[in-house]
Scaffold this motif. Structure first.
Motif, mmCIF file in Angstrom:
data_model
loop_
_atom_site.group_PDB
_atom_site.id
_atom_site.type_symbol
_atom_site.label_atom_id
_atom_site.label_comp_id
_atom_site.label_asym_id
_atom_site.label_seq_id
_atom_site.Cartn_x
_atom_site.Cartn_y
_atom_site.Cartn_z
ATOM 1 N N ARG A 183 0.849 -1.204 0.000
ATOM 2 C CA ARG A 183 0.000 0.000 0.000
ATOM 3 C C ARG A 183 0.879 1.245 0.000
ATOM 4 O O ARG A 183 1.852 1.338 0.736
ATOM 5 C CB ARG A 183 -0.883 0.000 1.252
ATOM 6 N N ARG A 184 0.514 2.214 -0.845
ATOM 7 C CA ARG A 184 1.273 3.442 -0.942
ATOM 8 C C ARG A 184 0.922 4.369 0.203
ATOM 9 O O ARG A 184 -0.232 4.495 0.595
ATOM 10 C CB ARG A 184 1.007 4.157 -2.281
ATOM 11 N N HIS A 185 1.934 4.996 0.752
ATOM 12 C CA HIS A 185 1.742 5.978 1.805
ATOM 13 C C HIS A 185 1.768 7.367 1.153
ATOM 14 O O HIS A 185 2.756 7.729 0.516
ATOM 15 C CB HIS A 185 2.844 5.867 2.857
ATOM 16 N N HIS A 186 0.697 8.083 1.301
ATOM 17 C CA HIS A 186 0.567 9.367 0.600
ATOM 18 C C HIS A 186 1.317 10.458 1.353
ATOM 19 O O HIS A 186 0.764 11.479 1.767
ATOM 20 C CB HIS A 186 -0.911 9.735 0.443
ATOM 21 N N VAL A 187 2.582 10.228 1.569
ATOM 22 C CA VAL A 187 3.453 11.222 2.213
ATOM 23 C C VAL A 187 4.780 11.189 1.476
ATOM 24 O O VAL A 187 5.121 10.216 0.808
ATOM 25 C CB VAL A 187 3.678 10.908 3.714
ATOM 26 N N ARG A 188 5.517 12.230 1.618
ATOM 27 C CA ARG A 188 6.857 12.274 1.036
ATOM 28 C C ARG A 188 7.790 12.866 2.068
ATOM 29 O O ARG A 188 7.478 13.875 2.708
ATOM 30 C CB ARG A 188 6.874 13.106 -0.242
ATOM 31 N N SER A 189 8.921 12.209 2.228
ATOM 32 C CA SER A 189 9.905 12.636 3.216
ATOM 33 C C SER A 189 11.092 13.264 2.516
ATOM 34 O O SER A 189 11.400 12.937 1.362
ATOM 35 C CB SER A 189 10.348 11.432 4.061
ATOM 36 N N ARG A 190 11.778 14.120 3.219
ATOM 37 C CA ARG A 190 12.977 14.737 2.644
ATOM 38 C C ARG A 190 14.125 13.717 2.545
ATOM 39 O O ARG A 190 15.140 13.993 1.905
ATOM 40 C CB ARG A 190 13.422 15.913 3.507
#
Length: 286
Positions: free
Chosen positions: A25-32
């Motif tokens: 499942r894709r996590h709809h967040v993006r980390s630096r």
């Protein structure tokens, strides 16, 4: 690569990216940290998809399994979450703890999987480096594998036998580099060093246990090593021939020490407190 790479936050994000790369499942967040972790995720997928076609040494597999199990126990991977008081479970903060614990467990599991995949890949390269000789690109990996074998071996007898095996390997390498300026003598230097280490451990074990059984490995080594080294004695330059003679002289010293240790054990003589590069120095039997 800095040590902060495997901080808790990055480890959790690394686990998420691995899940997504493997169809999770894709996590709809993006980390630096995503840009820095992307090469590791790609490497993890490649290691999983292109497992090396090599037979893993049983001793290496046993050591790796013990290391992973110890890490899993230490990190609590797979252990049930501790029970929490009812009042904390009913609060808003308490309801968030189980998912966080699960994410940490997945992150730790992903790190263990990465360690295992990397170890399998290294074992494949190690298998390919078995025939490497000094000057080859994989020769450093070959010597590193030998050091890893020593690290996984606990008893003095096993370590001594390994050192003698390495001395046999150095002699086989010496036959291939004969004529190389300095290369032949350098390999024989390493061979003699392995010989001394192995003999020292085996004679020491025999003296400590008052049992000459450990010396059987020394006897077998001397038989094979003398024959193979004598075949090289008349070849090469004058300097190389002289260097071969030094290694043969060392084997004679090893034979004398093994006989002296065996005799001292047989007549019940105690060993002196002094020792040298070949191990304990036994007192002479009357």
């Amino acid at each position: 690569m800095d040590n902060a790479l495997f901080s808790r936050r990055r480890a959790e994000r690394f686990a998420q990216l691995l899940d997504e790369a493997n169809g999770g499942r894709r996590h709809h967040v993006r980390s630096r940290d995503d840009d820095q972790l992307a090469p590791l995720v790609t490497l993890g997928r490649q290691l999983g998809a292109n497992a090396p076609d090599a037979e893993v040494d049983p001793e290496f597999r046993t050591g790796l399994r013990a290391m992973l199990l110890a890490t899993a126990v230490r990190e609590g991977v797979g252990a049930p979450a501790p029970a929490r008081p009812a009042e904390k479970a009913s609060s808003g903060r308490g309801s968030l703890l189980p998912p966080v614990t699960a994410r940490r467990a997945r992150a730790r599991g992903a790190i263990l999987i990465g360690i295992a995949a990397g170890a399998v890949a290294v074992s494949g390269i190690s298998a390919a480096s078995e025939d490497a000789v000094p000057g080859d690109a994989l020769y450093g990996m070959k010597r590193g594998t030998e050091r890893a074998q020593l690290a996984l071996t606990s008893s003095d007898i096993s370590r001594g036998q390994l050192f003698l095996d390495f001395a046999r390997t150095r002699l086989a390498e010496a036959a291939t580099v004969k004529g190389s300026p300095g290369g032949y003598r350098a390999v024989l230097d390493d061979m003699d060093a392995d010989t001394r280490q192995g003999v020292r451990l085996l004679t020491g074990a025999a003296a400590q246990r008052s049992d000459p059984a450990a010396l059987a490995a020394v006897d077998a080594f001397l038989t094979d090593q003398r024959r193979s080294l004598s075949a090289l004695e008349g070849r090469g330059s004058r300097i190389d021939r002289a260097r071969t003679g030094e290694s043969l002289a060392l084997l004679e010293s090893v034979a004398e020490r093994a006989d002296a240790v065996r005799a001292a054990i047989g007549c019940g003589r105690e060993f002196t407190v002094s020792s040298d590069t070949l191990g304990p120095i036994p007192a002479a039997c009357s």
